[in-house]
Design an enzyme around this catalytic site. Structure first.
Site, short mmCIF file in Angstrom:
data_model
loop_
_atom_site.label_atom_id
_atom_site.label_comp_id
_atom_site.label_asym_id
_atom_site.label_seq_id
_atom_site.Cartn_x
_atom_site.Cartn_y
_atom_site.Cartn_z
N GLU A 66 32.38 41.03 25.26
CA GLU A 66 32.87 39.74 26.21
C GLU A 66 31.75 39.48 27.58
OE1 GLU A 66 37.57 39.65 24.95
OE2 GLU A 66 37.11 40.84 26.68
N CYS B 152 34.87 27.28 58.83
CA CYS B 152 35.35 28.39 59.84
C CYS B 152 35.80 29.20 59.90
CB CYS B 152 36.66 27.09 59.92
SG CYS B 152 36.07 25.42 60.99
C1 LIG Z 1 36.41 38.31 33.59
C2 LIG Z 1 36.59 39.16 32.51
C3 LIG Z 1 34.73 39.47 31.47
C4 LIG Z 1 33.57 39.27 31.93
O1 LIG Z 1 33.53 40.12 32.55
P1 LIG Z 1 31.86 39.68 33.01
O2 LIG Z 1 31.66 40.91 34.98
O3 LIG Z 1 31.71 38.69 33.62
O4 LIG Z 1 30.74 40.07 32.15
C5 LIG Z 1 35.31 39.98 29.77
N1 LIG Z 1 37.14 40.08 29.79
C6 LIG Z 1 37.92 40.52 30.67
C7 LIG Z 1 38.92 39.97 29.09
C8 LIG Z 1 37.83 39.43 31.67
O5 LIG Z 1 38.59 39.65 32.29
#
Ligand SMILES: *Cc1c(COP(=O)(O)O)cnc(C)c1O
Length: 447
Positions: A304, A374
């Site tokens: 992901e 600010c």
């Molecule tokens: C934030 C997140 C990602 C992506 O993270 P990156 O650091 O942008 O690659 C993938 N999976 C989950 C569950 C996340 O919370």
């Protein structure tokens, strides 16, 4: 802000022409201008105003393709929280990726823009009833369960006879990530169910007891800005151990393993990136080995990535409003700041702004680039190297502004959030328009 006495020039300093963390299409001209995707930054600034976020479409697409090529046979799911708008959702969809969302809002925007719901994964440590209802109504492919209370709550929303595919978010006990605020793999943070204290196994039992939920696998996301492969391999071993326990207890081999994202990109020249090909190869080997040792079939992998897909494709442009010397430092104030980029304040991230739009013969010197808000903490970068003749009216470009910039932007000081402009083969078009005072006034309906 704390103004520290002049420090030595950082080793990571870059020359004015160093575009190594910029989109691959970036190119510096002799007149001091820089083009990205064939679009002049000077022209973009005068056409769209500043601050403005620019996003190189081909860079996003190339990064999607690099993931698909590195992880054949896996599901590559783009983490929408890094940056979501209809155009980005379309590019990602056309490149064959899935989408990971964290709210009914992200989900609705993606699905109404044509993203196939079955390719969407819903996350969230505390999903609202609205998030869950929307996910079930739109037919989201997979929902990642993050707490025991969510199990029954979700099951009651699924129509009799239907089954919702779910994964369980597990905490593998791996501390990785560039800052405490983004380390999500240990027991002392809010995400997931601990393997260590038995809550992951308890949740497995609860899900298996719900006929309207189909447990298809385990999920973990150990952190963000992780530059090494090793933490992922530790996570793989711990996740496979849990898969083996589940098989021993319940007689089922779960078919999916989602390893989350968190892959690092450099924000300044010389910083490490996570090597995708190395990650993919090592994970594949580790997974095959661990599964063979436990006599388990190899589960289908999901990754992901968020930042690594869009981060390096973005550049933000600012105009310099003021330059002053204070406490032995030169402060360069621009027309944006923590409302369009809260990341330095949140995680202490440092950027490498570049003077663009005019040539400068002046030597580089360290300056602090600050915003217009600010707050003394409104610092974009404390140790930027800029030509000594930087002055009001100059244009500064900050690379690696594609991820967690617009998506984290606020209306602080009612400046209005900047527009997002897509760059593609010499043309620029607004994808998300600038937030106007009228937008903000419209929401203010009391007296
Ligand atoms: C934030 C997140 C990602 C992506 O993270 P990156 O650091 O942008 O690659 C993938 N999976 C989950 C569950 C996340 O919370």
């Amino acid at each position: 802000m704390t103004v520290s006495p002049a420090r030595p020039v950082p080793a990571l300093g870059t020359g004015p022409q160093d575009l190594s963390v910029w989109p691959a299409s970036a190119s510096a001209g002799t007149d001091g201008d820089v083009t990205v995707a064939g679009v002049s930054l000077r022209e973009a600034a005068s056409r769209f105003g500043t601050p403005v976020y620019l996003l190189d479409e081909d860079e996003v697409r190339a990064r999607c393709r690099a993931y698909a090529a590195a992880f054949p046979g896996a599901d590559v799911v783009y983490a929408a929280k890094a940056l979501l708008c209809r155009a980005v959702a379309r590019w990602v969809r056309e490149e064959g990726l899935g989408l990971d969302v964290c709210s009914a809002g992200e989900l609705e925007l993606a699905v109404t823009g044509g993203f196939p719901a079955e390719r969407i994964v819903l996350h969230g440590n505390a999903k609202t009833p609205e998030d869950l209802r929307t996910a079930v109504r739109l037919g989201v492919g997979r929902i990642v369960i993050d707490s025991v209370t969510e199990i029954a709550r979700l099951a009651t929303l699924v129509a009799p006879g239907d089954r919702q595919q779910v994964l369980l978010r597990v905490v593998p006990g791996v501390a990785a990530g560039a800052h405490p605020a983004v380390r999500t793999g240990t027991d002392d943070q809010k995400f997931g169910l601990s393997i260590g204290d038995g809550s992951a196994e308890h949740a497995v039992e609860k899900v298996l007891g719900q006929p309207r939920l189909e447990l298809v696998g385990l999920h973990c996301h150990i952190g963000s800005q992780i530059a090494d492969v090793e933490p992922y391999l530790v996570a793989v071993r711990r996740m496979v151990a849990l898969l083996a326990t589940i098989r021993d207890r319940h007689g089922i081999a779960l078919p999916q393993l989602d390893l989350g994202g968190g892959h690092a990109v450099p924000y300044r020249a010389g910083e490490p990136a996570l090597d995708l090909t190395a990650l993919a190869g090592a994970v594949r080997t580790e997974l095959a080995g661990a599964c063979a040792d436990s006599d388990l079939p190899v589960p289908r992998l999901t990754v992901e990535p968020g930042r690594a897909v869009v981060g390096p494709a973005g550049v933000v442009l600012y105009h310099v409003l003021a330059v002053k010397d204070m406490g032995g430092r030169t402060l360069v104030a621009v027309d944006g700041g923590m409302s369009d980029n809260p990341r330095p304040a949140l995680y202490g991230v440092r950027y490498a702004p570049l003077l663009v739009g005019r040539p400068s013969p002046a030597p580089l010197r360290p300056v602090t680039v600050v915003g217009r808000h600010c707050e003394a903490g409104d610092v974009i970068t404390a140790d930027a190297l800029l030509p000594a003749d930087v002055r009001p009216g100059d244009l500064l470009a900050v690379p690696v502004a594609g991820a967690y910039h617009l998506s984290m932007a606020s209306t602080y000081n009612m400046i209005g959030r900047p527009p997002l402009v897509g760059l593609h083969r010499g043309t620029a078009r607004v994808l998300v328009r600038r937030e106007s005072l009228a937008d903000m006034e419209m929401r203010d309906i009391g007296e």
